[in-house]
Design a protein around this motif. Structure first.
Motif, PDB file in Angstrom:
ATOM      1  N   VAL A 189      22.306  18.001  16.558  1.00 15.37           N
ATOM      2  CA  VAL A 189      21.305  18.047  17.628  1.00 15.37           C
ATOM      3  C   VAL A 189      20.159  18.912  17.111  1.00 15.37           C
ATOM      4  O   VAL A 189      20.358  20.084  16.790  1.00 15.37           O
ATOM      5  N   LEU A 190      18.965  18.347  17.044  1.00 17.84           N
ATOM      6  CA  LEU A 190      17.877  19.044  16.362  1.00 17.84           C
ATOM      7  C   LEU A 190      16.568  18.857  17.113  1.00 17.84           C
ATOM      8  O   LEU A 190      16.245  17.753  17.553  1.00 17.84           O
ATOM      9  N   SER A 191      15.825  19.945  17.257  1.00 14.12           N
ATOM     10  CA  SER A 191      14.441  19.859  17.722  1.00 14.12           C
ATOM     11  C   SER A 191      13.583  20.671  16.772  1.00 14.12           C
ATOM     12  O   SER A 191      14.015  21.707  16.259  1.00 14.12           O
ATOM     13  N   ALA A 192      12.368  20.207  16.522  1.00 12.05           N
ATOM     14  CA  ALA A 192      11.488  20.897  15.583  1.00 12.05           C
ATOM     15  C   ALA A 192      10.038  20.529  15.879  1.00 12.05           C
ATOM     16  O   ALA A 192       9.739  19.441  16.385  1.00 12.05           O
ATOM     17  N   MET A 193       9.148  21.444  15.536  1.00 15.37           N
ATOM     18  CA  MET A 193       7.739  21.273  15.823  1.00 15.37           C
ATOM     19  C   MET A 193       7.124  20.183  14.957  1.00 15.37           C
ATOM     20  O   MET A 193       7.507  19.973  13.808  1.00 15.37           O
ATOM     21  N   THR A 194       6.132  19.498  15.535  1.00 15.23           N
ATOM     22  CA  THR A 194       5.380  18.480  14.818  1.00 15.23           C
ATOM     23  C   THR A 194       3.897  18.628  15.136  1.00 15.23           C
ATOM     24  O   THR A 194       3.523  19.137  16.195  1.00 15.23           O
ATOM     25  N   ALA A 195       3.071  18.172  14.214  1.00 14.43           N
ATOM     26  CA  ALA A 195       1.627  18.126  14.455  1.00 14.43           C
ATOM     27  C   ALA A 195       1.171  16.700  14.719  1.00 14.43           C
ATOM     28  O   ALA A 195      -0.028  16.431  14.797  1.00 14.43           O
ATOM     29  N   ASP A 196       2.118  15.791  14.887  1.00 18.11           N
ATOM     30  CA  ASP A 196       1.771  14.383  15.057  1.00 18.11           C
ATOM     31  C   ASP A 196       0.982  14.123  16.334  1.00 18.11           C
ATOM     32  O   ASP A 196       0.187  13.183  16.383  1.00 18.11           O
ATOM     33  N   PHE A 197       1.181  14.921  17.383  1.00 15.78           N
ATOM     34  CA  PHE A 197       0.559  14.645  18.674  1.00 15.78           C
ATOM     35  C   PHE A 197      -0.703  15.452  18.924  1.00 15.78           C
ATOM     36  O   PHE A 197      -1.610  14.983  19.600  1.00 15.78           O
ATOM     37  N   VAL A 264      19.386  13.301  18.279  1.00 16.89           N
ATOM     38  CA  VAL A 264      20.805  13.551  18.053  1.00 16.89           C
ATOM     39  C   VAL A 264      21.314  12.492  17.092  1.00 16.89           C
ATOM     40  O   VAL A 264      21.098  11.285  17.311  1.00 16.89           O
ATOM     41  N   GLY A 265      21.977  12.922  16.016  1.00 10.28           N
ATOM     42  CA  GLY A 265      22.527  11.998  15.026  1.00 10.28           C
ATOM     43  C   GLY A 265      24.023  12.181  14.883  1.00 10.28           C
ATOM     44  O   GLY A 265      24.520  13.301  14.929  1.00 10.28           O
ATOM     45  N   ILE A 266      24.749  11.064  14.716  1.00  6.01           N
ATOM     46  CA  ILE A 266      26.201  11.069  14.595  1.00  6.01           C
ATOM     47  C   ILE A 266      26.596  10.866  13.136  1.00  6.01           C
ATOM     48  O   ILE A 266      26.040   9.999  12.453  1.00  6.01           O
ATOM     49  N   LYS A 267      27.565  11.636  12.684  1.00  7.77           N
ATOM     50  CA  LYS A 267      28.114  11.472  11.337  1.00  7.77           C
ATOM     51  C   LYS A 267      29.286  10.519  11.399  1.00  7.77           C
ATOM     52  O   LYS A 267      30.282  10.801  12.046  1.00  7.77           O
ATOM     53  N   ARG A 268      29.169   9.375  10.742  1.00  8.14           N
ATOM     54  CA  ARG A 268      30.231   8.369  10.759  1.00  8.14           C
ATOM     55  C   ARG A 268      31.141   8.507   9.556  1.00  8.14           C
ATOM     56  O   ARG A 268      30.797   9.140   8.578  1.00  8.14           O
TER      57      ARG A 268
END
Length: 268
Positions: A189-197, A264-268
């Motif tokens: 579960v990850l959140s991070a800053m972006t300058a895209d917007f 959110v990414g799942i490890k399979r």
């Protein structure tokens, strides 16, 4: 919670700390004049900076609930946990599954000072705190293994952490090492800053943090995607925090784009 971590250093009030600035944005009291000064500088440039911080907290809450309900995960490793702000991750997880096991990790002594009093979990579950730098993933794993079973799925939370760690300072090594230690069925579960917007406001914010001696980096959508390499993204993928499974009961005044991606990414 068991108090196994000694106080390792005094609280440095001569320069701002990201966890304390974040606390100020959220209206907390566990910050110092140097943190408030930087917070006010950022807010003067980006009037909605506190709204961004609140959006990040709500993303954490929604993502934690989704992980518990959609994946069945009962173990959580929250790196860069910050100063406790209710509801905390363990409160959200244990409200759904009382036996959830949660390990918080941070390196600011003020977080440690509040951890014993505030990070109290359910009798059925376990809530622990580890004092460690995010750039020490092997130490984090070693200490967390006393509470978490890494042979079973774990939800790794890196909430608003990686924009304080540049790529050449170990951001990818941190993610690769921690995710690499997780069992199949685990998630990131990850959140991070972006300058895209909002590139201009983000640029000014980076300059203000840098002038105060704090590293701050913004990542593009493609750069965020690389942090999830090898993982299966849950819907809706990598999106602005306010677009990640928004709740119907959220305040309409708080809606709108924010300069952070979440996924959110799942490890399979």
């Amino acid at each position: 919670m068991t108090g196994t971590e000694p106080a390792v250093s005094r609280i440095d009030t001569s320069r701002p700390h990201p966890a304390r600035v974040y606390d100020w944005f959220l209206g907390g009291k566990d910050n110092y004049p140097v943190d408030e000064e930087l917070g006010r500088q950022i807010t003067a440039m980006q009037g909605d900076a506190p709204r961004h911080a609140r959006a990040n907290r709500r993303f954490m809450e929604r993502a934690t609930r989704a992980v518990v309900r959609d994946t069945g995960i009962r173990q959580f490793l929250d790196v860069g946990a910050g100063i406790p702000t209710e509801p905390n991750l363990h409160q959200i997880a244990q409200s759904v599954v009382p036996d959830a096991r949660v390990v918080y990790v941070d390196n600011d002594p003020i977080v440690l000072a509040h951890a014993a009093a505030l990070l109290r979990g359910t009798p059925e579950g376990v809530t622990e705190y580890v004092q460690a730098d995010a750039r020490e993933p092997e130490r984090i794993l070693e200490r967390a293994a006393s509470v978490l079973d890494f042979d079973r799925p774990v939800a790794l939370s890196l909430i608003a952490l990686l924009h304080f760690i540049a790529d050449d300072d170990g951001a990818h090594r941190l993610v690769d090492t921690l995710v690499g230690a997780l069992a199949p069925g685990s998630c990131l579960v990850l959140s991070a800053m972006t300058a895209d917007f909002d590139p201009e406001n983000v640029r000014r914010g980076i300059e203000a943090y840098t002038a105060s001696g704090v590293t701050l980096v913004a990542r593009s959508h493609a750069e965020m995607r690389r942090l999830f390499k090898g993982l299966e993204l849950l819907e809706p993928g990598i999106v602005a925090l306010s677009d990640w499974r928004p709740s119907e009961d959220e305040d309409a005044a708080e809606e709108g784009p924010v300069s952070l991606y979440g996924a959110v990414g799942i490890k399979r």
